[in-house]
Write a protein that holds these residues in place. Structure first.
Motif, PDB file in Angstrom:
ATOM      1  N   VAL A 107     -34.577 -19.507   9.652  1.00 30.53           N
ATOM      2  CA  VAL A 107     -34.112 -18.601   8.595  1.00 30.53           C
ATOM      3  C   VAL A 107     -34.904 -17.290   8.628  1.00 30.53           C
ATOM      4  N   GLY A 108     -36.225 -17.394   8.803  1.00 28.56           N
ATOM      5  CA  GLY A 108     -37.038 -16.188   8.862  1.00 28.56           C
ATOM      6  C   GLY A 108     -36.713 -15.319  10.063  1.00 28.56           C
ATOM      7  N   LYS A 109     -36.440 -15.943  11.215  1.00 31.31           N
ATOM      8  CA  LYS A 109     -36.138 -15.172  12.422  1.00 31.31           C
ATOM      9  C   LYS A 109     -34.789 -14.473  12.309  1.00 31.31           C
ATOM     10  N   ILE A 110     -33.813 -15.124  11.688  1.00 27.35           N
ATOM     11  CA  ILE A 110     -32.514 -14.480  11.479  1.00 27.35           C
ATOM     12  C   ILE A 110     -32.664 -13.263  10.572  1.00 27.35           C
TER      13      ILE A 110
ATOM     14  N   SER B 215     -34.394 -10.468  12.461  1.00 26.67           N
ATOM     15  CA  SER B 215     -33.520  -9.822  13.446  1.00 26.67           C
ATOM     16  C   SER B 215     -32.522  -8.883  12.779  1.00 26.67           C
ATOM     17  N   ILE B 216     -31.999  -9.267  11.621  1.00 23.64           N
ATOM     18  CA  ILE B 216     -31.079  -8.384  10.892  1.00 23.64           C
ATOM     19  C   ILE B 216     -31.785  -7.089  10.491  1.00 23.64           C
ATOM     20  N   ILE B 217     -33.007  -7.208   9.983  1.00 25.79           N
ATOM     21  CA  ILE B 217     -33.756  -6.018   9.572  1.00 25.79           C
ATOM     22  C   ILE B 217     -34.055  -5.123  10.769  1.00 25.79           C
TER      23      ILE B 217
ATOM     24  N   GLY C 165     -30.567  -6.193  17.622  1.00 22.57           N
ATOM     25  CA  GLY C 165     -30.627  -7.181  16.549  1.00 22.57           C
ATOM     26  C   GLY C 165     -30.316  -8.585  17.024  1.00 22.57           C
ATOM     27  N   CYS C 166     -29.321  -8.714  17.902  1.00 26.85           N
ATOM     28  CA  CYS C 166     -28.938 -10.044  18.402  1.00 26.85           C
ATOM     29  C   CYS C 166     -30.001 -10.619  19.325  1.00 26.85           C
ATOM     30  N   THR C 167     -30.517  -9.815  20.238  1.00 26.30           N
ATOM     31  CA  THR C 167     -31.505 -10.332  21.178  1.00 26.30           C
ATOM     32  C   THR C 167     -32.869 -10.539  20.534  1.00 26.30           C
ATOM     33  N   ASN C 168     -33.117  -9.901  19.394  1.00 25.09           N
ATOM     34  CA  ASN C 168     -34.403 -10.076  18.725  1.00 25.09           C
ATOM     35  C   ASN C 168     -34.588 -11.483  18.174  1.00 25.09           C
TER      36      ASN C 168
ATOM     37  N   GLN D  56     -43.746  -3.197  18.393  1.00 25.79           N
ATOM     38  CA  GLN D  56     -45.080  -3.304  17.803  1.00 25.79           C
ATOM     39  C   GLN D  56     -45.001  -3.505  16.285  1.00 25.79           C
ATOM     40  N   PHE D  57     -44.080  -2.804  15.649  1.00 27.56           N
ATOM     41  CA  PHE D  57     -43.904  -2.960  14.201  1.00 27.56           C
ATOM     42  C   PHE D  57     -43.441  -4.370  13.865  1.00 27.56           C
ATOM     43  N   ASP D  58     -42.507  -4.886  14.648  1.00 28.36           N
ATOM     44  CA  ASP D  58     -41.992  -6.234  14.385  1.00 28.36           C
ATOM     45  C   ASP D  58     -43.052  -7.290  14.661  1.00 28.36           C
TER      46      ASP D  58
END
Length: 388
Positions: free
Chosen positions: A234-237, A240-242, A267-270, A308-310
């Motif tokens: 849930v956190g990774k989804i 990735s959206i953000i 967003g999808c590959t993240n 780096q931010f992510d």
């Protein structure tokens, strides 16, 4: 009175050693015939695929369903059914809104890229020529760099001619996928309706099959795995959206073309940990090199800053320490999971390895406490030894 001596050695740890040897032999055989094992498991997964997808859907929608059932609809008589109906309605509405807003923009970007491909290639050739002239490079290098519009058209035509006989197979695959999707949706609804009964039956089967101590241990493992998986997935989804939205906005600000398409790809590959931004950046850079080479350079700096931010701010803030893995174990889990199971293995390899890591760490701590020593081989205080 004479006692007959048993031929089976009962002292020591004969049975446990025997189990370890058999497990080692089985593991060696699996590694020796890995291709056959993967093919066999793949055939089983293909049959169970609709139900596995349904389980994934039910797992993702379980949290909003529980929230609606216990907090919003607690006074209603048919609160379970209403909660499930509202959860599916909200999920389908969100997906429809996203597709309505994003899909036309993506189609428009791809269409624009295809219609202006000859112009983009001409600009790219001029850019490459200017680079060669500025640095006095060999002219033969340009011939290896330049890609003509005719070459791309010829390659696309050959590809279409090769794949044309397979269109019927693709049509059958689409039909089977539609049936599988409907089956997955129906099975997910049934799972949400009868989750207590399903879990109770699984628990009853485990306690009937295993000793109570082993069954308790297995239930504890399932509880830990559920906490790790739910927090990570849930956190990774959400992360990735953000990142996808942020990438889109930044592309608009610094005037990078095809901002919607690039934001969707990133967003999808993240969703893939660690390698996600790199995997998404490669096709984006290839597209931007053809469309506008200077924008490709700006995008390269953008994706480095975004990664780096992510990795240092957004990801830890959303995911926290949900896996408990260091960077090296995250890397190992992604490589091994991706090598064995492809894209699903890259996404789910991290939480799966986190569960294995947690169990191994707890087992090692219990063994050390039983021996009265710590991880450095030093004796533990007597109070800790007695409490264990």
């Amino acid at each position: 009175m004479d006692h007959k001596k048993s031929w089976l050695p009962t002292g020591g740890h004969f049975l446990s050693n025997l189990v370890v040897v058999l497990v080692g032999i089985a593991f060696f055989q699996i590694l020796s015939h890995l291709g056959t094992v993967q093919a066999y498991l793949g055939s089983i997964v293909d049959v169970l695929n609709p139900f596995l997808i349904g389980l994934a859907i039910a797992y993702l929608l379980n949290s909003p369903t529980v929230f609606l059932e216990r907090r919003v609809l607690a006074r209603f008589r048919y609160r379970r059914g209403l909660a499930i109906l509202i959860s599916y309605f909200l999920a389908l509405t969100a997906i429809s809104i996203l597709l309505t807003l994003i899909l036309p923009q993506v189609v428009q970007s791809v269409t624009s890229l295809a219609n202006n491909l000859s112009l983009y290639l001409s600009n790219f050739n001029d850019f490459a020529q200017s680079i060669l002239d500025r640095f006095d490079l060999e002219g033969d290098l340009l011939d290896s760099m330049v890609v003509s519009y005719q070459d791309i058209i010829r390659t696309a035509a050959n590809l279409i001619a090769t794949k044309l006989p397979q269109l019927f197979d693709y049509g059958m695959a689409i039909g089977n996928g539609l049936i599988s999707g409907i089956t997955a949706l129906i099975s997910s609804i049934y799972m949400l309706f009868g989750k207590e009964t399903l879990i109770a039956n699984i628990r009853k089967f485990l306690y009937a099959l295993l000793p109570q101590k082993n069954a308790d241990w297995l239930m504890e493992i399932c509880s830990k795995a559920n906490g790790i998986f739910s927090g990570f997935v849930v956190g990774k989804i959400l992360d990735s959206i953000i990142i996808g939205i942020l990438c889109f906005l930044l592309c608009l600000i610094i005037r990078i073309p095809l901002a919607v398409l690039i934001g969707v790809i990133i967003g999808c590959t993240n969703i893939i940990p660690f390698f996600g931004p790199i995997i998404g950046a490669i096709p984006c850079l290839m597209i931007l090199l053809i469309v506008d080479p200077w924008s490709a350079l700006r995008f390269l700096f953008l994706i480095i800053a975004l990664q780096q931010f992510d990795g240092n701010i957004l990801g830890p803030r959303i995911l926290g320490n949900s896996t408990g893995l260091s960077a090296i174990w995250v890397l190992v889990s992604i490589v091994v999971g991706g090598g064995l199971f492809g894209f699903p293995g890259m996404v789910l390899g991290v939480p799966t390895f986190a569960v294995i890591y947690t169990l191994t760490r707890d087992w090692a701590n219990r063994r050390l406490q039983a021996k009265g020593i710590d991880g450095n081989g030093q004796a533990l205080p007597s109070s800790q030894t007695e409490s264990s």
